[in-house]
Design a protein around this motif. Structure first.
Motif, PDB file in Angstrom:
ATOM      1  N   LYS A  32       0.819  -1.216   0.000  1.00  0.00           N
ATOM      2  CA  LYS A  32       0.000   0.000   0.000  1.00  0.00           C
ATOM      3  C   LYS A  32       0.855   1.269   0.000  1.00  0.00           C
ATOM      4  N   GLY A  33       2.117   1.109  -0.394  1.00  0.00           N
ATOM      5  CA  GLY A  33       3.018   2.243  -0.479  1.00  0.00           C
ATOM      6  C   GLY A  33       3.522   2.745   0.850  1.00  0.00           C
ATOM      7  N   ASN A  34       3.247   1.994   1.906  1.00  0.00           N
ATOM      8  CA  ASN A  34       3.654   2.420   3.243  1.00  0.00           C
ATOM      9  C   ASN A  34       5.117   2.099   3.499  1.00  0.00           C
ATOM     10  N   GLU A  35       5.759   2.955   4.254  1.00  0.00           N
ATOM     11  CA  GLU A  35       7.131   2.724   4.698  1.00  0.00           C
ATOM     12  C   GLU A  35       7.136   2.416   6.198  1.00  0.00           C
ATOM     13  N   PRO A  36       8.000   1.521   6.670  1.00  0.00           N
ATOM     14  CA  PRO A  36       9.130   0.936   5.924  1.00  0.00           C
ATOM     15  C   PRO A  36       8.780  -0.333   5.151  1.00  0.00           C
ATOM     16  N   ALA A  37       7.492  -0.660   5.074  1.00  0.00           N
ATOM     17  CA  ALA A  37       7.101  -1.926   4.444  1.00  0.00           C
ATOM     18  C   ALA A  37       7.577  -2.025   3.002  1.00  0.00           C
ATOM     19  N   ARG A  38       7.469  -0.917   2.254  1.00  0.00           N
ATOM     20  CA  ARG A  38       7.856  -0.972   0.839  1.00  0.00           C
ATOM     21  C   ARG A  38       9.359  -1.197   0.686  1.00  0.00           C
ATOM     22  N   THR A  39      10.156  -0.472   1.473  1.00  0.00           N
ATOM     23  CA  THR A  39      11.612  -0.654   1.417  1.00  0.00           C
ATOM     24  C   THR A  39      11.993  -2.064   1.853  1.00  0.00           C
ATOM     25  N   ASN A  40      11.344  -2.567   2.893  1.00  0.00           N
ATOM     26  CA  ASN A  40      11.624  -3.931   3.357  1.00  0.00           C
ATOM     27  C   ASN A  40      11.283  -4.951   2.288  1.00  0.00           C
ATOM     28  N   TRP A  41      10.192  -4.720   1.555  1.00  0.00           N
ATOM     29  CA  TRP A  41       9.794  -5.606   0.456  1.00  0.00           C
ATOM     30  C   TRP A  41      10.904  -5.663  -0.593  1.00  0.00           C
ATOM     31  N   MET A  42      11.388  -4.501  -0.983  1.00  0.00           N
ATOM     32  CA  MET A  42      12.426  -4.442  -2.004  1.00  0.00           C
ATOM     33  C   MET A  42      13.688  -5.181  -1.548  1.00  0.00           C
ATOM     34  N   ARG A  43      14.121  -4.899  -0.352  1.00  0.00           N
ATOM     35  CA  ARG A  43      15.339  -5.543   0.141  1.00  0.00           C
ATOM     36  C   ARG A  43      15.147  -7.050   0.300  1.00  0.00           C
ATOM     37  N   HIS A  44      13.952  -7.455   0.704  1.00  0.00           N
ATOM     38  CA  HIS A  44      13.655  -8.876   0.913  1.00  0.00           C
ATOM     39  C   HIS A  44      13.867  -9.680  -0.364  1.00  0.00           C
ATOM     40  N   PHE A  45      13.555  -9.070  -1.514  1.00  0.00           N
ATOM     41  CA  PHE A  45      13.706  -9.775  -2.788  1.00  0.00           C
ATOM     42  C   PHE A  45      15.030  -9.477  -3.481  1.00  0.00           C
ATOM     43  N   ILE A  46      15.498  -8.245  -3.388  1.00  0.00           N
ATOM     44  CA  ILE A  46      16.703  -7.874  -4.128  1.00  0.00           C
ATOM     45  C   ILE A  46      17.947  -8.555  -3.561  1.00  0.00           C
ATOM     46  N   GLU A  47      18.105  -8.559  -2.253  1.00  0.00           N
ATOM     47  CA  GLU A  47      19.343  -9.103  -1.673  1.00  0.00           C
ATOM     48  C   GLU A  47      19.537 -10.590  -1.969  1.00  0.00           C
ATOM     49  N   PRO A  48      18.552 -11.459  -1.723  1.00  0.00           N
ATOM     50  CA  PRO A  48      18.759 -12.863  -2.098  1.00  0.00           C
ATOM     51  C   PRO A  48      18.792 -13.070  -3.604  1.00  0.00           C
ATOM     52  N   GLY A  49      18.072 -12.211  -4.347  1.00  0.00           N
ATOM     53  CA  GLY A  49      18.097 -12.310  -5.807  1.00  0.00           C
ATOM     54  C   GLY A  49      19.490 -12.062  -6.349  1.00  0.00           C
ATOM     55  N   LEU A  50      20.154 -11.039  -5.848  1.00  0.00           N
ATOM     56  CA  LEU A  50      21.519 -10.753  -6.296  1.00  0.00           C
ATOM     57  C   LEU A  50      22.498 -11.814  -5.813  1.00  0.00           C
ATOM     58  N   ALA A  51      22.258 -12.363  -4.626  1.00  0.00           N
ATOM     59  CA  ALA A  51      23.118 -13.448  -4.140  1.00  0.00           C
ATOM     60  C   ALA A  51      23.014 -14.665  -5.063  1.00  0.00           C
ATOM     61  N   THR A  52      21.807 -14.924  -5.560  1.00  0.00           N
ATOM     62  CA  THR A  52      21.622 -16.029  -6.502  1.00  0.00           C
ATOM     63  C   THR A  52      22.336 -15.753  -7.818  1.00  0.00           C
ATOM     64  N   ILE A  53      22.251 -14.524  -8.293  1.00  0.00           N
ATOM     65  CA  ILE A  53      22.939 -14.157  -9.530  1.00  0.00           C
ATOM     66  C   ILE A  53      24.450 -14.289  -9.356  1.00  0.00           C
ATOM     67  N   GLU A  54      24.947 -13.888  -8.192  1.00  0.00           N
ATOM     68  CA  GLU A  54      26.380 -14.062  -7.898  1.00  0.00           C
ATOM     69  C   GLU A  54      26.762 -15.538  -7.991  1.00  0.00           C
ATOM     70  N   ALA A  55      25.922 -16.427  -7.471  1.00  0.00           N
ATOM     71  CA  ALA A  55      26.199 -17.860  -7.538  1.00  0.00           C
ATOM     72  C   ALA A  55      26.172 -18.358  -8.980  1.00  0.00           C
ATOM     73  N   LEU A  56      25.223 -17.862  -9.771  1.00  0.00           N
ATOM     74  CA  LEU A  56      25.138 -18.269 -11.177  1.00  0.00           C
ATOM     75  C   LEU A  56      26.365 -17.809 -11.958  1.00  0.00           C
ATOM     76  N   LEU A  57      26.933 -16.694 -11.573  1.00  0.00           N
ATOM     77  CA  LEU A  57      28.117 -16.177 -12.262  1.00  0.00           C
ATOM     78  C   LEU A  57      29.323 -17.089 -12.098  1.00  0.00           C
ATOM     79  N   ALA A  58      29.290 -17.991 -11.117  1.00  0.00           N
ATOM     80  CA  ALA A  58      30.402 -18.924 -10.909  1.00  0.00           C
ATOM     81  C   ALA A  58      30.574 -19.871 -12.102  1.00  0.00           C
ATOM     82  N   GLU A  59      29.526 -19.984 -12.931  1.00  0.00           N
ATOM     83  CA  GLU A  59      29.607 -20.845 -14.112  1.00  0.00           C
ATOM     84  C   GLU A  59      30.420 -20.205 -15.236  1.00  0.00           C
ATOM     85  N   PHE A  60      30.721 -18.925 -15.099  1.00  0.00           N
ATOM     86  CA  PHE A  60      31.421 -18.202 -16.158  1.00  0.00           C
ATOM     87  C   PHE A  60      32.848 -17.885 -15.732  1.00  0.00           C
TER      88      PHE A  60
END
Length: 206
Positions: A119-147
């Motif tokens: 509902k656009g409320n803070e800190p809920a919106r920022t927490n939502w973003m961090r909740h998905f972005i941080e593990p998402g980037l960690a997964t991408i970092e792991a995938l980069l190990a193939e290159f």
């Protein structure tokens, strides 16, 4: 005035990708800004350009294109950008990494999705973003190990994955998401940031 027109919002990750690719191709283009915060993408005028109501929209070569990944593929095919390896195995791996960024991570962090969920409320919106972005980037970092480590994802020039990664990192910084332990991502970020095509596409430069 350029015949190539990009309907764009500076902070849109999808638009940012297309600006990078246009710059890599040395294509002169004109930007028509669509203010997402003012809901201009829902106007009748914009829906006539793209019934999905999204940016980017690109007019080029007498055609109109939507969906950033499709636009990147068109520019790669018609301008010989070499954004994907020719080897079919490596090409599939690059596609998987690109989709992990653009199909899995980006949509759930789309501002409209996050705003609806919180509902656009803070800190809920920022927490939502961090909740998905941080593990998402960690997964991408792991995938980069193939290159094999290189300045960019697959070698000495940027490709599909690099073009999609940099806008996602801009989004990560915007929301204060921590990716400090992602050493390969940070190295790729540094290599991309040194190129004028990426510098000129940055939201602060548009």
């Amino acid at each position: 005035m350029s015949d190539v027109v990009l309907w764009d919002y500076p902070k849109s990750s999808a638009s940012y990708r297309v600006r990078i690719a246009l710059n890599l191709a040395n294509i002169t283009y004109r930007i028509e800004t669509v203010n997402l915060l003012e809901k201009q993408h829902k106007s009748a005028e914009h829906l006539a350009l793209n019934p999905q109501g999204f940016v980017p929209v690109l007019d080029i070569d007498g055609h109109r294109f939507t969906q950033s990944l499709a636009i990147l593929d068109y520019l790669d095919t018609t301008r010989g950008l070499g954004l994907a390896p020719k080897d079919p195995v490596m090409r599939a791996k690059v596609q998987a990494l690109t989709y992990a960024i653009a199909v899995d991570l980006h949509p759930v962090c789309n501002l409209s999705v996050a705003t609806y969920a919180t509902k656009g409320n803070e800190p809920a919106r920022t927490n939502w973003m961090r909740h998905f972005i941080e593990p998402g980037l960690a997964t991408i970092e792991a995938l980069l190990a193939e290159f094999t480590p290189a300045p960019f994802v697959t070698g000495d020039k940027p490709g599909f994955a690099d073009v999609c990664l940099i806008p996602q990192l801009y989004n990560a910084k915007k929301w204060g998401a921590d990716y400090s332990t992602c050493t390969r991502i940070k190295a790729i970020e540094a290599a991309c940031s040194a190129l004028s095509a990426f510098q000129m596409a940055h939201p602060d430069q548009v």
